[in-house]
Design an enzyme around this catalytic site. Sequence first.
Site, mmCIF file in Angstrom:
data_model
loop_
_atom_site.group_PDB
_atom_site.id
_atom_site.type_symbol
_atom_site.label_atom_id
_atom_site.label_comp_id
_atom_site.label_asym_id
_atom_site.label_seq_id
_atom_site.Cartn_x
_atom_site.Cartn_y
_atom_site.Cartn_z
ATOM 1 N N ARG A 299 4.317 2.268 -9.921
ATOM 2 C CA ARG A 299 3.235 1.480 -8.061
ATOM 3 C C ARG A 299 2.659 0.090 -9.067
ATOM 4 O O ARG A 299 2.739 -0.524 -8.054
ATOM 5 C CB ARG A 299 2.350 2.630 -7.578
ATOM 6 C CG ARG A 299 3.605 3.597 -6.593
ATOM 7 C CD ARG A 299 2.576 4.141 -6.139
ATOM 8 N NE ARG A 299 3.537 5.705 -5.342
ATOM 9 C CZ ARG A 299 3.002 6.602 -4.527
ATOM 10 N NH1 ARG A 299 2.153 6.663 -4.588
ATOM 11 N NH2 ARG A 299 4.463 7.361 -4.373
ATOM 12 N N HIS A 366 -3.430 3.035 -1.363
ATOM 13 C CA HIS A 366 -3.171 3.973 -1.197
ATOM 14 C C HIS A 366 -3.485 5.550 -1.798
ATOM 15 O O HIS A 366 -3.919 6.772 -0.404
ATOM 16 C CB HIS A 366 -1.989 3.782 -1.550
ATOM 17 C CG HIS A 366 -0.487 5.131 -1.238
ATOM 18 N ND1 HIS A 366 -0.734 5.693 -0.210
ATOM 19 C CD2 HIS A 366 -0.318 5.737 -1.866
ATOM 20 C CE1 HIS A 366 0.080 6.223 -0.323
ATOM 21 N NE2 HIS A 366 1.077 6.930 -1.488
#
Lengths: 646, 250
Positions: A299, A366
């Site tokens: 990510r 996140h």
Amino acid sequence: MRKQRPSYIVIGGGLAGLAATMKLCEDKAKVTLVSYQPVKRSHSVCAQGGINAAIDTKGEGDSPEMHFYDTVKGGDFLANQPLVRDMCHQAPAIIRLMDRLGVAFNRTPEGHLEFRRFGGTLYSRTAFAGATTGQQLLYALDEQVRRYEHDGQVKKLEWHEYLSAVLDSENICRGAVLHDLRTGEIFTVKGDAVVLATGGPSQVYGKTTGSTVCNGVATTSAYLQGAKYANGEFIQVHPTAIPGQDKLRLMSESARGEGGRIWVPKKANDSRDPLTIPEEERYYFLEENHPRFGNLVPRDVASREIHDVVYNKKLGVGGQAMVYLDLTHQSAGFLEHRLGGILDIYSKFTGEDPKKVPMKIFPAVHYSMGGIWTDYEDDGNGLIDHQSPRNQMTSIQGLYAAGECDYQFHGANRLGANSLLSCIYTGLMMGPGLISYSQNLRAHFEDVPSTVFDQARDQWQERMQGFRQMNGKENPYVLHQDMGNILLANVLIVRENSKLEKALTEINDLETRFKDVQCLDTTHWSNPAPSMIQQLHCQIQLAKIITRGALIRNEFRGAHYKPEFDLNQPKDFDPHEYVEYIEKKQYGEIQEEEFPSGHVAYMKRFEECNERWLKTTIAEHKNNQPEISFEEVNTSLVQPRPRKYD
Amino acid sequence: MPDDKIIRLKIKRQDQPDTKPYWQEIELPHKPRANVISCLMDIQMNPVTRDGQKVTPVVWECNCLEEVCGSCTMVINGKVRQSCTALVDALPQPIVLEPMSKFPMVRDLQVDRTRMFENLKKVKAWVHIDGTYDIGEGPVIPEKQRAKAYLLSECMTCGCCLEACPQFTKDNDFMGASTFSQVRLFNMHPTGAMESEERLETIMGEGGIADCGNAQSCVEVCPKKIPLTESIAEVGGETTLQLLKNLLLK
């Protein structure tokens, strides 16, 4: 012999809290389970794509050791290795347990568990239940805990807020101060230990993929009571989220695991309908820059690439901060079956059908790799001694932490589908250690004078009363939004010291403004206003931990990207060269010509950087500021080396 | 960024469970992609009514904001639904917000759905396992059966089906569609089925499935499109069989 059964207070009813509760109940303990809301509504339900376990059902040669390697590499070697290794070795058993509990995992034609691809690995290692895996796992544990509640072993205190731990004269945790969110009553509960399973802190950033309860307050409260907070600056920005007014909704990595492709039009500000743009005029930048991992790079890598395409190359869709995530080449039936839940979310919130048109997405805050510091005890063989009361204990004796709120397992960047695993793993793994902690206590909470509890309660009553009476000019919700904007502007994907310093000044200004806050509601029934102010107070402290950690750490590691300190890995570098380099170094001087040109210089830079920065950041509360120090990382099992995902 | 349009809201408020409800009208600047929750959040930042009166922020329940947690159920323009997926641009104005009427009032738009969770206990909505130790794999389950179970297991205990049900009232014991559907889910599972008789006996009693009036309003409002009427029919059939079995064996 003590007559009383061991008893615990678990704060938070997501995967970690419920797993711990279930495990403790199985060992005949009593548990008080505390949550802002019915535990079935916890943030774990938002996890979509799946949970990792190297069961190797497809003959790819996967193994827990490979899972371990991928995880520490994904985290840029900042995680303590024995814990990660133990988690990866326990993972298959955890999946089998969840399967027995009735989780509706997708199946193969033979009726066994199906696995799919996820980021940061080349193996199909991710078990999943449609695209609502977190919800399905949480429900299974919620049901088990309901069974124990039915049998009288669990007492749930939902609609309650944890304010702090009760510490005795020796600084040992003996219980918790709670706040009844309906009546406003403040009281204490007693227990052998308190487990914080309170999730991540994303609300500090305001708009994120987090739920509204992910506020980071419980761990900050522990920090304010003297517990160490670790690696706060490592915040994961997920590459794919749907922009929104109230929230940035996650678009799971599983969309890419099932073939989703990220692209932008090659021509800036191309206003054509994306479906009419021919293949050769599309820029599949992840696939071009990372041929091996393609759209499934970790990510941190994907978010940086998107950031670069949008802000440096100015190729965002329609000139805006957006890129395409395209699934339209897959059949509607396949997508419905494997990703139904998340595609529904996209169409409900945007009005567009992702089966027919490419989704428009952008990175969003996140997950926090960092969190409250927790201990562990290895068994001398590179795994964990599961009986040890040290496992998951914070630096305050008797105060434990599990799940996203601790700092272990994910280092500088978490791999997709490893968070559900680490949450359930910590909850289950800590059980035996908690029991042995109770059994070995010299004095129990029954022996602690009642004045200790009364004083803690009185202090909090006074404090909350103080917040209730605040009558200044600042709206606390506006202040909260301003705080989020400071962090979003300065402490995100690309970090620069000048901006981080500016952010620290702005946070200090915010703290001054906080003194002039107005409590918008002073009534006494189901009134969230005083709690909101107390939460904001903690979050300002947490914003300082994150920002100061980011300022001090002068390197580029995982999600913490400072271009100024990029070591500029040569394009043709192979990470195995570094292992060879370290081996050769033991036997004498390295000859430059043994490696391709420029590689030795790069490896020397890498080695020096690790000597200085391959360390856990520790923040401790001193004089209203986080005091930062560093702690060694256990890298005893795998030689840290440069990451590469080409 | 706000444009020059306005969002008009009419909100039913109630300070305490035993005080009288009252209405407030609030206007907000319109923002693209706004939903009911983002409006309530905007009110928190400036809690002022249309006629300029300073008020307390509205109290409501929410968490995930993406329709998987079940928290934010309310009655919007007369229809029960999740407020996070209630997009402002798709709603006629003024947008009327009311709390659900079938559950005890807490405050404003917040109600107490404890009864739903208590019902899950009554019907033993869980798979009773021997223990958490690693004793091997779960039962082999055909994908088709798994897909059927998955539909039911998405139930987030939001309460929409009960709010819409004419049979479910504040002062009766009717368990309602969500509970019956969970009975079906656990009776379908190979291990869960070992307690199926107990579950069926429970819903054959007071507040059980016999009280369903077959209005079918539950299935129309379910945000997860769970086949609730199918569940009621199937579990209803099973209880009839159980009844016959009881008659024959006793």
